[in-house]
Design a protein around this motif. Structure first.
Motif, PDB file in Angstrom:
ATOM      1  N   LEU A 245       0.828  -1.207   0.000  1.00  0.00           N
ATOM      2  CA  LEU A 245       0.000   0.000   0.000  1.00  0.00           C
ATOM      3  C   LEU A 245       0.864   1.260   0.000  1.00  0.00           C
ATOM      4  O   LEU A 245       0.566   2.245  -0.689  1.00  0.00           O
ATOM      5  N   ALA A 246       1.949   1.237   0.773  1.00  0.00           N
ATOM      6  CA  ALA A 246       2.845   2.391   0.825  1.00  0.00           C
ATOM      7  C   ALA A 246       3.454   2.661  -0.539  1.00  0.00           C
ATOM      8  O   ALA A 246       3.535   3.821  -0.981  1.00  0.00           O
ATOM      9  N   LEU A 247       3.883   1.601  -1.224  1.00  0.00           N
ATOM     10  CA  LEU A 247       4.454   1.781  -2.561  1.00  0.00           C
ATOM     11  C   LEU A 247       3.421   2.316  -3.532  1.00  0.00           C
ATOM     12  O   LEU A 247       3.723   3.188  -4.369  1.00  0.00           O
ATOM     13  N   GLY A 284       0.685  -0.761  -8.324  1.00  0.00           N
ATOM     14  CA  GLY A 284       1.601  -0.582  -7.205  1.00  0.00           C
ATOM     15  C   GLY A 284       1.495  -1.714  -6.203  1.00  0.00           C
ATOM     16  O   GLY A 284       2.514  -2.276  -5.758  1.00  0.00           O
ATOM     17  N   ILE A 285       0.269  -2.091  -5.850  1.00  0.00           N
ATOM     18  CA  ILE A 285       0.061  -3.190  -4.907  1.00  0.00           C
ATOM     19  C   ILE A 285       0.431  -4.518  -5.545  1.00  0.00           C
ATOM     20  O   ILE A 285       1.102  -5.370  -4.936  1.00  0.00           O
ATOM     21  N   VAL A 357       6.529   0.697 -11.334  1.00  0.00           N
ATOM     22  CA  VAL A 357       7.629  -0.207 -11.671  1.00  0.00           C
ATOM     23  C   VAL A 357       8.931   0.288 -11.045  1.00  0.00           C
ATOM     24  O   VAL A 357       9.689  -0.483 -10.443  1.00  0.00           O
ATOM     25  N   ILE A 358       9.202   1.591 -11.198  1.00  0.00           N
ATOM     26  CA  ILE A 358      10.446   2.152 -10.657  1.00  0.00           C
ATOM     27  C   ILE A 358      10.493   2.002  -9.135  1.00  0.00           C
ATOM     28  O   ILE A 358      11.533   1.634  -8.562  1.00  0.00           O
ATOM     29  N   SER A 359       9.370   2.264  -8.473  1.00  0.00           N
ATOM     30  CA  SER A 359       9.351   2.135  -7.008  1.00  0.00           C
ATOM     31  C   SER A 359       9.541   0.684  -6.587  1.00  0.00           C
ATOM     32  O   SER A 359      10.115   0.409  -5.526  1.00  0.00           O
ATOM     33  N   SER A 360       9.099  -0.256  -7.417  1.00  0.00           N
ATOM     34  CA  SER A 360       9.223  -1.678  -7.080  1.00  0.00           C
ATOM     35  C   SER A 360      10.663  -2.153  -7.098  1.00  0.00           C
ATOM     36  O   SER A 360      10.999  -3.123  -6.400  1.00  0.00           O
ATOM     37  N   VAL A 361      11.504  -1.522  -7.901  1.00  0.00           N
ATOM     38  CA  VAL A 361      12.911  -1.950  -7.975  1.00  0.00           C
ATOM     39  C   VAL A 361      13.854  -0.975  -7.278  1.00  0.00           C
ATOM     40  O   VAL A 361      15.071  -1.167  -7.308  1.00  0.00           O
TER      41      VAL A 361
END
Length: 632
Positions: A245-247, A284-285, A357-361
């Motif tokens: 959720l934060a991401l 995001g989730i 995607v960027i926040s995930s990596v």
């Protein structure tokens, strides 16, 4: 406890190298994202998104709007609100009835577009008016302003309407429409037994926007709660559930700030914000869920934090990047539609998905490196130590499917095809007033119009007669054609008791100051999205206009909301094959390069087509056919 920076291996691909770099420099990366969020909030606050898009519909209706704005001025007397009066016993000939109507019209004409106190000593000029003019039964004396369908008022009462023209464009009219609505509400309260309702583009848009914002805020709260519950059930721990959720919200907030800045150069449709929120939450989730699940599984299997992170991003992390890339390329197909709304939706989706995607990596490995095993903190009793990752229902279901793959695959394909079949009856276009929520007050006026007159008064067809540069519309041959056209339309509306007729009344005519263009407003006796309205536009374009104007060769354009629906549908039908070809080809190539298998790529495309077709089919039977919905 979290490992030191030097304990994190570099990785063997760009994706893993970026992820492991973020894990090693977890605090600076997390602070950088926090700074991005703060800057995005500041940007959205200082420079709110510009949603004043300027776009004409495609085709002839677009030409009509462009000509109307060029010759009559943008928003000049083309915005109207219809005020409907109804009394159970009084008729329009009664002095009390006349006093109520004319008194309200006088009050509306006195409305100012600026603060009354600031200009009390100034004369009421055209530049300070909200209302540019009014027309009622008592101005024209025409029976067309008196309801031909008064038989439903058993007590002998009567209904009439007045047209209120607004100054400015739609955005400006919405800024001041509350003052007009307040005056009408006061008049209704002060009158004796009158039902007074108002409806038009400005009031409908303003009230719809308020309702949508209210409902969307509730939907967001409900969505977050439901999503959090699902994540808790999946992970069995509050902190692990909070990370995705934060991401998602980090991507949403940063995307909102970025799009606010972009809109200063390229105005976006107001619907972009809904796309950002929904796509941001979904991707995001989803992306974080894959990686966090794999990371926790690796830790449960005994891997150290660095090794678990490396494995998670070597597998799930790569899948997230490829999935996100596929989504980005697929969404870019929306630009091929060449429509401002589709462009806004596509741009919003691309920005928020790219950030997800960027926040995930970057942000995700930094958070996991900081949390370590604390990601499993705040466990929920009875959900198990792995949060339901030991198989459960889905493991049981997978075993049953794999036991009979051919049978279940056949059944599933047939079910999806059946669900997709309603797509064959999809009616493209924009919904009219009948689709409005009952909570929108302007809908009452539209219902009264439909009961007593014609719904087309709020969205008539615009017939623009262009005399050209060498003559004006006062020329005898052009006026003869105009009279022939109007007579042909009136011939189809002569039977006042026939509610199934295509066109309503009154027909309004207006000539611009230069005298080179005449605007004829022809009410269509149907909602803008109904088949009867579409047929009426085709009748105008294919029969009535050519019959009246072809001999003189005068250029005529037919526009309006129903005409825009016709042209929008034609544009979508023309461009859809190109969009499908573009999206499917790119998706196929990406899958082929990723898996190096024709079978896997082809299977993925077919399954996506089936699922998308089934989704469209459900949309048709629910929202178009009204299945499972209460009658409107």
């Amino acid at each position: 406890m979290p490992k030191k920076a030097q304990d994190y291996p570099p990785g063997d691909s760009t994706i893993t190298r970026v992820a492991m770099f973020s894990a090693r420099h977890r605090k600076p990366v997390a602070l950088a994202w926090l700074l991005l969020v703060v800057l995005a909030l500041a940007a959205a606050s200082i420079a709110p998104a510009d949603t004043d898009i300027e776009q004409s519909p495609p085709g002839e209706s677009g030409d009509a709007i462009d000509l109307q704005e060029e010759r009559f001025g943008a928003g000049d007397d083309d915005l109207q609100e219809v005020v409907v009066f109804e009394h159970p016993t009084l008729t329009v000939d009664d002095p009390a009835y006349e006093q109520t109507v004319t008194g309200l019209m006088t009050r509306l004409r006195a409305l100012r577009a600026v603060n009354q106190d600031e200009v009390s000593s100034l004369p009421l000029t055209e530049s300070t008016r909200i209302v540019s003019g009014t027309v009622s039964h008592y101005d024209t004396g025409l029976p067309s302003n008196q309801s031909p369908f008064v038989a439903h008022l058993e007590s002998g009462g009567d209904a009439t309407f007045a047209l209120v023209s607004l100054n400015g464009d739609l955005s400006e009219a919405e800024d001041h429409i509350d003052d007009l609505l307040e005056q009408i509400s006061d008049a209704r309260d002060e009158s004796s037994g009158f039902n007074i309702a108002v409806g038009g583009d400005a009031s409908i848009d303003k009230q719809s926007e308020e309702l949508i914002n209210e409902d969307f805020a509730f939907a967001l709260q409900l969505n977050v709660v439901v999503t959090l519950v699902i994540l808790i059930l999946a992970f069995g721990a509050l902190l692990a559930a909070a990370v995705p959720l934060a991401l998602a919200f980090a991507a949403i907030i940063v995307a909102t700030g970025v799009l606010s800045l972009i809109s200063q150069l390229l105005p976006l449709s107001a619907v972009y914000s809904e796309m950002v929120l929904l796509m941001g939450l979904a991707t995001g989730i989803d992306y974080a869920l894959f990686v966090v699940s794999r990371y926790r599984s690796e830790r449960s299997a005994g891997s150290e934090v660095p090794g678990a992170l490396l494995t998670a991003f070597s597998t799930s992390g790569k899948a997230v990047v490829f999935a996100g890339t596929t989504v980005l390329l697929a969404i870019s197909g929306m630009f091929l539609v060449n429509d401002a709304i589709f462009t806004s939706l596509g741009l919003a989706a691309i920005v928020v998905v790219a950030l997800a995607v960027i926040s995930s990596v970057t942000l995700l490995p930094a958070l996991l490196a900081m949390l370590g095993d604390n990601v499993n903190s705040l466990r929920i009793p009875f959900l198990g130590r792995t949060g339901g990752q030991t198989g459960g229902f889905w493991g049981w279901a997978s075993d049953r499917v794999l036991a009979r793959p051919a049978v279940l695959a056949t059944v599933t394909v047939l079910v999806l095809l059946v669900m997709a079949s309603p797509v064959l009856f999809l009616n493209l276009g924009f919904n009219g007033s009948k689709s409005l929520s009952d909570d929108i007050e302007a809908k009452e006026a539209l219902e009264l119009l439909e009961d007593n007159f014609t719904l087309g008064l709020t969205s008539p067809a615009f017939v623009l007669v262009d005399a050209g540069k060498d003559q004006n519309v006062f020329a005898e041959d052009i006026q003869t054609d105009v009279r022939d056209f109007e007579a042909a339309v009136q011939a189809e509306t002569a039977d006042a008791e026939n509610r199934d007729r295509s066109f309503g009344s009154p027909i309004q005519r207006e000539i611009n100051d230069a005298g080179d263009t005449e605007l004829i407003r022809v009410p269509i006796n149907a909602d803008t999205g109904e088949d009867r309205a579409i047929d009426a536009v085709d009748r105008l374009r294919d029969d009535l206009v050519p019959a009246a104007f072809d001999e003189s060769g005068t250029e005529v354009h037919v526009g309006g909301a129903s005409a825009a629906n016709v042209d929008f549908k034609a544009n979508i039908i023309f461009r859809t094959p190109f969009v499908f070809a573009f999206v499917l080809s790119l998706a196929f190539l990406i899958l082929l390069l990723t898996f190096r298998s024709l079978v896997i790529a082809a299977k993925a495309i077919v399954l996506n087509l089936l699922s998308v077709g089934a989704a469209y089919g459900l949309l048709v039977i629910v929202f178009q056919e009204g299945f499972l919905l209460e009658p409107v």
